[in-house]
Scaffold this active site. Sequence first.
Site, PDB file in Angstrom:
ATOM      1  N   ASN A 189       1.259  -6.518   5.500  1.00  0.00           N
ATOM      2  CA  ASN A 189       0.628  -7.388   6.503  1.00  0.00           C
ATOM      3  C   ASN A 189      -0.889  -7.386   6.375  1.00  0.00           C
ATOM      4  O   ASN A 189      -1.540  -8.429   6.473  1.00  0.00           O
ATOM      5  CB  ASN A 189       1.014  -6.916   7.910  1.00  0.00           C
ATOM      6  CG  ASN A 189       2.487  -7.062   8.190  1.00  0.00           C
ATOM      7  OD1 ASN A 189       3.293  -6.285   7.708  1.00  0.00           O
ATOM      8  ND2 ASN A 189       2.849  -8.052   8.979  1.00  0.00           N
ATOM      9  N   THR A 190      -1.473  -6.209   6.164  1.00  0.00           N
ATOM     10  CA  THR A 190      -2.929  -6.100   6.102  1.00  0.00           C
ATOM     11  C   THR A 190      -3.483  -6.840   4.896  1.00  0.00           C
ATOM     12  O   THR A 190      -4.489  -7.555   5.000  1.00  0.00           O
ATOM     13  CB  THR A 190      -3.350  -4.619   6.061  1.00  0.00           C
ATOM     14  OG1 THR A 190      -2.863  -3.968   7.237  1.00  0.00           O
ATOM     15  CG2 THR A 190      -4.854  -4.471   5.996  1.00  0.00           C
ATOM     16  N   SER A 239       0.827  -1.210   0.000  1.00  0.00           N
ATOM     17  CA  SER A 239       0.000   0.000   0.000  1.00  0.00           C
ATOM     18  C   SER A 239       0.855   1.250   0.000  1.00  0.00           C
ATOM     19  O   SER A 239       0.462   2.269   0.569  1.00  0.00           O
ATOM     20  CB  SER A 239      -0.902   0.007   1.243  1.00  0.00           C
ATOM     21  OG  SER A 239      -0.097   0.084   2.411  1.00  0.00           O
ATOM     22  N   GLU A 271       5.105   7.612   4.658  1.00  0.00           N
ATOM     23  CA  GLU A 271       4.872   7.926   3.234  1.00  0.00           C
ATOM     24  C   GLU A 271       5.320   9.353   2.913  1.00  0.00           C
ATOM     25  O   GLU A 271       5.698   9.654   1.780  1.00  0.00           O
ATOM     26  CB  GLU A 271       3.388   7.762   2.892  1.00  0.00           C
ATOM     27  CG  GLU A 271       2.909   6.322   2.814  1.00  0.00           C
ATOM     28  CD  GLU A 271       3.355   5.608   1.548  1.00  0.00           C
ATOM     29  OE1 GLU A 271       3.331   6.219   0.466  1.00  0.00           O
ATOM     30  OE2 GLU A 271       3.741   4.431   1.638  1.00  0.00           O
ATOM     31  N   TYR A 308      -3.748   0.753   3.865  1.00  0.00           N
ATOM     32  CA  TYR A 308      -4.770  -0.293   3.755  1.00  0.00           C
ATOM     33  C   TYR A 308      -5.382  -0.607   5.120  1.00  0.00           C
ATOM     34  O   TYR A 308      -6.497  -1.113   5.203  1.00  0.00           O
ATOM     35  CB  TYR A 308      -4.151  -1.578   3.204  1.00  0.00           C
ATOM     36  CG  TYR A 308      -3.912  -1.621   1.713  1.00  0.00           C
ATOM     37  CD1 TYR A 308      -4.132  -0.508   0.895  1.00  0.00           C
ATOM     38  CD2 TYR A 308      -3.455  -2.788   1.113  1.00  0.00           C
ATOM     39  CE1 TYR A 308      -3.894  -0.565  -0.469  1.00  0.00           C
ATOM     40  CE2 TYR A 308      -3.222  -2.855  -0.246  1.00  0.00           C
ATOM     41  CZ  TYR A 308      -3.434  -1.738  -1.038  1.00  0.00           C
ATOM     42  OH  TYR A 308      -3.194  -1.815  -2.391  1.00  0.00           O
ATOM     43  N   GLY A 309      -4.633  -0.351   6.184  1.00  0.00           N
ATOM     44  CA  GLY A 309      -5.029  -0.812   7.518  1.00  0.00           C
ATOM     45  C   GLY A 309      -6.377  -0.326   8.007  1.00  0.00           C
ATOM     46  O   GLY A 309      -7.011  -0.977   8.836  1.00  0.00           O
ATOM     47  N   THR A 325       4.949  -3.512   7.134  1.00  0.00           N
ATOM     48  CA  THR A 325       6.222  -3.420   6.413  1.00  0.00           C
ATOM     49  C   THR A 325       6.747  -1.992   6.318  1.00  0.00           C
ATOM     50  O   THR A 325       7.916  -1.784   5.974  1.00  0.00           O
ATOM     51  CB  THR A 325       6.109  -4.029   5.005  1.00  0.00           C
ATOM     52  OG1 THR A 325       5.032  -3.404   4.287  1.00  0.00           O
ATOM     53  CG2 THR A 325       5.871  -5.525   5.080  1.00  0.00           C
ATOM     54  N   HIS A 326       5.914  -1.004   6.620  1.00  0.00           N
ATOM     55  CA  HIS A 326       6.422   0.374   6.706  1.00  0.00           C
ATOM     56  C   HIS A 326       7.311   0.566   7.942  1.00  0.00           C
ATOM     57  O   HIS A 326       8.244   1.379   7.919  1.00  0.00           O
ATOM     58  CB  HIS A 326       5.259   1.371   6.806  1.00  0.00           C
ATOM     59  CG  HIS A 326       4.587   1.694   5.506  1.00  0.00           C
ATOM     60  ND1 HIS A 326       3.753   0.813   4.863  1.00  0.00           N
ATOM     61  CD2 HIS A 326       4.616   2.816   4.737  1.00  0.00           C
ATOM     62  CE1 HIS A 326       3.289   1.384   3.759  1.00  0.00           C
ATOM     63  NE2 HIS A 326       3.794   2.593   3.661  1.00  0.00           N
TER      64      HIS A 326
END
Length: 259
Positions: free
Chosen positions: A73-74, A10, A150, A41-42, A183-184
Amino acid sequence: MANPIGIFDSGIGGTSIWREIKKLLPHEDTIYLADSANAPYGAKTKEEILQLSIKNTELLLQKNCKLIVVACNTATTNAIDYLRANYDVPFIGIEPAIKPAALHTQTKKVGVLATKGTLSSTLFNSTSKMFAQGITVLEQEGIGLVELIEEGKMLAEETRRLLKKYLDPMLEQRIDCLVLGCTHYPYLIPLIKELVPQGVTVIDSGEAVAKQTGAVLEENNLKEAPKNWTGHWFYSNTRNNILSVLVSGPSVYVEYLDF
């Protein structure tokens, strides 16, 4: 170009996974999709996450990817079962590293920093029940962290304040392992290490995912023979200079597309 490994997330977070894959599998070409226009996405519904995952998968398949890493992950916890059932390529997923944390902890208390979409998923809860028996798992939703990453604010004071707010309650409960369930979040490790005691082990999934990717390529006879040149293509649907900074290097190409 040989058939590449496809990776999607994402946004820019999954580049932390890409780095580990590139390090472990230097002869593989890669294509990465940064769906930054829809990050994070979370906070989305399961159906929204599924539809975005399908869109990303089909674009990577159009580019002849031989294996797809769901570097989110989401998306993994909400969509990977559907993707595996409906597409013919192997999929590698990402989920919080509860098992190694449960094996490592001495205090029997483990913290998990993740998004709402991951923490509320069936897969996360079943994994916790399977591997964390007798362990207290303290869950913390990292609201706002993905957006700051981001924007390239990995070391900003506002990021530090937010992290401290999330970490302090878990530290007060004497966690000795902190699982990064997004993963961020590996891009926050320098800050996290300033905020937690030396005795707290920070665990992310990057290296394990790269090893699993290599194993699945081997099992399916998809591994690339050694060669002198590899290419890495990054596509984003939001113009983000941070992506170019994170992945800069030889044979790396960044392009902005509508998808």
